[in-house]
Structure formats: structure tokens, C-alpha cells
Design a protein around this motif. Structure first.
Motif, mmCIF file in Angstrom:
data_model
loop_
_atom_site.group_PDB
_atom_site.id
_atom_site.type_symbol
_atom_site.label_atom_id
_atom_site.label_comp_id
_atom_site.label_asym_id
_atom_site.label_seq_id
_atom_site.Cartn_x
_atom_site.Cartn_y
_atom_site.Cartn_z
ATOM 1 N N GLN A 300 -1.485 84.818 -16.832
ATOM 2 C CA GLN A 300 -1.811 85.945 -16.445
ATOM 3 C C GLN A 300 -2.877 86.630 -16.874
ATOM 4 O O GLN A 300 -3.890 87.080 -16.407
ATOM 5 N N ILE A 301 -2.707 86.673 -18.498
ATOM 6 C CA ILE A 301 -3.902 87.111 -19.312
ATOM 7 C C ILE A 301 -5.186 86.359 -18.974
ATOM 8 O O ILE A 301 -6.213 86.892 -18.995
ATOM 9 N N TYR A 302 -5.088 84.977 -19.141
ATOM 10 C CA TYR A 302 -6.073 84.063 -18.773
ATOM 11 C C TYR A 302 -6.898 84.502 -17.560
ATOM 12 O O TYR A 302 -8.147 84.366 -17.517
ATOM 13 N N HIS A 303 -6.039 84.562 -16.529
ATOM 14 C CA HIS A 303 -6.553 84.997 -15.229
ATOM 15 C C HIS A 303 -7.126 86.425 -15.135
ATOM 16 O O HIS A 303 -8.327 86.416 -14.498
ATOM 17 N N TYR A 304 -6.747 87.291 -15.841
ATOM 18 C CA TYR A 304 -7.742 88.301 -16.080
ATOM 19 C C TYR A 304 -8.713 88.393 -16.528
ATOM 20 O O TYR A 304 -9.707 89.027 -16.238
ATOM 21 N N VAL A 305 -8.871 87.621 -17.605
ATOM 22 C CA VAL A 305 -10.046 87.570 -18.549
ATOM 23 C C VAL A 305 -11.159 86.570 -17.886
ATOM 24 O O VAL A 305 -12.365 86.817 -17.972
ATOM 25 N N THR A 306 -10.677 85.460 -17.322
ATOM 26 C CA THR A 306 -11.604 84.485 -16.808
ATOM 27 C C THR A 306 -11.780 84.452 -15.123
ATOM 28 O O THR A 306 -12.700 83.903 -14.543
ATOM 29 N N ARG A 308 -9.630 82.988 -13.301
ATOM 30 C CA ARG A 308 -9.220 81.834 -12.714
ATOM 31 C C ARG A 308 -7.838 81.387 -13.429
ATOM 32 O O ARG A 308 -7.680 81.930 -14.654
ATOM 33 N N TYR A 309 -6.882 80.506 -13.080
ATOM 34 C CA TYR A 309 -5.887 80.072 -13.883
ATOM 35 C C TYR A 309 -5.987 79.164 -14.459
ATOM 36 O O TYR A 309 -6.966 77.883 -14.088
ATOM 37 N N ALA A 310 -5.262 78.755 -15.444
ATOM 38 C CA ALA A 310 -5.546 77.981 -16.483
ATOM 39 C C ALA A 310 -4.799 76.595 -16.199
ATOM 40 O O ALA A 310 -3.950 76.909 -15.522
ATOM 41 N N ALA A 311 -5.501 75.527 -16.447
ATOM 42 C CA ALA A 311 -4.787 74.232 -16.404
ATOM 43 C C ALA A 311 -3.760 74.175 -17.808
ATOM 44 O O ALA A 311 -3.868 75.064 -18.713
#
Length: 318
Positions: A300-306, A308-311
Motif C-alpha cells: 500500500q505504501i508503494y501504491h501511495y508513492v508510485t 501503482r501496485y508493485a509486482a
């Protein structure tokens, strides 16, 4: 850690008067679950707060020194450094609250954290985890071995038979002996709420555990069919509040078992804030026992920053 709970003499009159309004507890739990959660940067901030309260756990039969080592490294750097940099949080010392392992793996965890120059505490389950059905002498020896190997927190399990049959004095004496065996190590007492039958028993067991000197009370081992639920948590945190009002000692709370999503962690933080207040929103008084929760929070942090959702390969897991 908070000032340690020294316990008190067993007050059987207090225990005997306990009655829990089942329907009122369920209504309150629904109310908390229905709260709107913050979005965007507010949600990200709460998720980072949740990370700092996680006891990152591995309690599997195939635990080895190498997977404990990976767990410890993940605990010291739970969120990818570049993600923290994007949030200007790279120098805030964000780690999990502790790592939690079986007694046989304590020495491995201590060694790994020392090599990583980390002062993170090592927690160990003990006293015949998860069933607590071994002889008292054996359970006490297990605590002593874990402490000797470097555990600074011990998660004990209660003898459910004593709670189910109302043998509160015997339960109190056992927990007092565990507390003595812990020495300077903080003691978290696991009630295994899914096996206590009803809310009134949960409340009584919570009180007795605190009277015997528990620094935390914990919902579950994670091995029962029913683990941490919001209604049972409300019963336990209200016991914590009543104990604080009576004695002045703040006892911590640790839900464990089945806490897997970032959304779950936000509800738990909301529950603590509303029921016990901001003072309990820190690792010295609140822990989340989890093995997979961190992965979803980082996602969720990755999605907030980028955006998109991470692989899966983009977020290395413990």
C-alpha cells in the motif's frame, strides 16, 4: 517500554463480579469497524505507525537460521529505503517493534540483529506454546532458556483448563511464577481467547493475568480456529482500562492471529485510539502480532508513492 506492571494481590471479589454485556460489545465493534479511514498522506502515516508496532513473527515447523536471519533483516528495514525517501521518512528510524520466534531460534535472532547493529528486541513464545499443556516445570524451564539465550520479551500461554474451570487462584499463581522466571524480560500473556468460551471469561482471564504482573495481554497464539477479533479486543482493552484506573499501571495490548491486511491494521489503531487513547498508540503499549501483514502494508505504501501496485518481485519479503 512503559513502566512495568508490578501486579497486585489476587482480588477474587473483583473477578467474581465481572459481567460482560455481549450485545453491547458487538455493537461497539461494528461501530469501530464502520469508521471512515484517512486517505492519501494521512493513511500512509497511519500505516507507517502500524509498521512500528508489528512483532514480525515466524512460528513455523520449518524455521531455520537462514529464514530467521531474513526475518531480522526485514524487521530492521521493513519498508524499502527509496519509498521512505519519497516520503521524507528515511531518517526516522522506522523498524518493526520486535521479532518473535520459537525458543530454539532465539539465539539465531539475537546473532542476526547484533550483526546488523540493531537493538531490536527479540520476543520468544514459551510455556508450551501453543496449547500450554506441558508440565509446569517444563514450561518454566522453557522461559528460562529463552531469556538465557537473549530474549527480552516472553510471550507465555495460559493454561486454558484453569480459566475454563474457574480456577483463578491457580492461574494467578502460575502466571506469577512465569513472571518471576522472565526476570527483566517483559512478559506478554496469551489468553487464547478462541478457547475461553465467552466474553466474561476473557475479561476475567485478562484481569487475573494483569494482577499477576503481565506487561501485555495478548489475544491469541495464532494457532486457534478463532484468533484476534474486534469484539474480544474491546473486552480486553476495557479490562486494561479498568486495571489502570484501579492501580495506575498501564498494561499493553497485543492482538495476534489473522491480521493480514493494511486495512486491518488501521482498524486496530482506531480501536486503540478510541478505547485507550493516544498514550497506547506506541510499541511500548501496543503490538500487532503478524507474519504477513507487513507485506500488504508495504504494498500500500508503494501504491501511495508510485500510483501503482508493485509486482511481487519488486518488494522483497522476509
Amino acid at each position: 517500554m512503559a513502566v512495568r506492571n508490578t501486579g497486585m494481590s489476587l482480588d477474587l471479589e473483583w473477578v467474581s463480579k465481572v459481567r460482560v454485556n455481549h450485545q453491547a460489545v458487538l455493537r461497539r465493534a461494528q461501530q469501530i469497524q464502520g469508521r471512515k479511514q484517512g486517505k492519501n498522506q494521512w493513511q500512509a502515516a497511519w500505516l507507517l505507525k502500524a509498521v512500528t508496532c508489528i512483532d514480525l513473527t515466524t512460528l513455523a515447523g520449518d524455521d531455520t537460521p537462514s529464514n530467521v536471519h531474513r526475518l531480522c533483516l526485514k524487521a530492521t528495514q521493513p519498508i524499502r529505503h527509496d519509498l521512505l525517501e519519497s516520503m521524507d521518512m528515511q531518517d526516522k528510524g522506522i523498524t518493526t517493534a520486535a521479532v518473535c520466534v520459537y525458543p530454539a531460534r532465539v539465539a539465531d535472532a539475537v546473532k542476526s540483529l547484533r550483526s546488523a547493529d540493531s537493538s531490536l528486541p527479540v520476543a520468544s513464545v514459551a510455556t508450551g506454546f501453543p496449547a500450554g499443556q506441558t508440565a509446569l516445570k517444563t514450561r518454566l524451564e522453557e522461559v528460562c532458556i529463552a531469556v538465557k539465550d537473549g530474549a527480552t520479551e516472553i510471550d507465555i500461554v495460559i493454561n486454558r483448563t484453569l480459566a475454563l474451570t474457574g480456577q483463578w487462584e491457580a492461574l494467578y499463581q502460575e502466571i506469577c511464577q512465569f513472571r518471576e522466571a522472565c526476570g527483566e524480560a517483559h512478559m506478554k500473556t496469551i489468553l487464547a481467547v478462541g478457547e475461553l468460551g465467552n466474553f466474561t471469561n476473557v475479561y476475567k482471564a485478562s484481569l487475573v493475568a494483569m494482577m499477576a504482573g503481565s506487561d501485555f495481554i495478548k489475544t491469541s497464539t495464532g494457532k486457534e480456529s478463532v484468533n484476534a477479533t474486534y469484539p474480544v479486543a474491546i473486552v480486553m482493552v476495557r479490562a486494561i482500562r479498568d486495571y489502570f484506573l484501579r492501580t495506575g499501571y498501564k498494561v499493553g495490548f497485543k492482538p495476534a492471529g489473522g491480521i493480514r491486511t493494511a486495512k486491518d491494521s488501521l482498524v486496530w489503531l482506531t480501536l486503540m485510539k478510541e478505547e485507550l487513547g493516544d498514550e497506547w498508540l506506541n510499541p511500548s503499549l501496543f503490538r500487532l502480532g503478524a507474519s504477513t501483514l507487513l507485506a500488504d502494508i508495504e504494498r500500500q505504501i508503494y501504491h501511495y508513492v508510485t500510483g501503482r501496485y508493485a509486482a511481487y518481485h519488486e518488494l522483497p519479503l522476509a
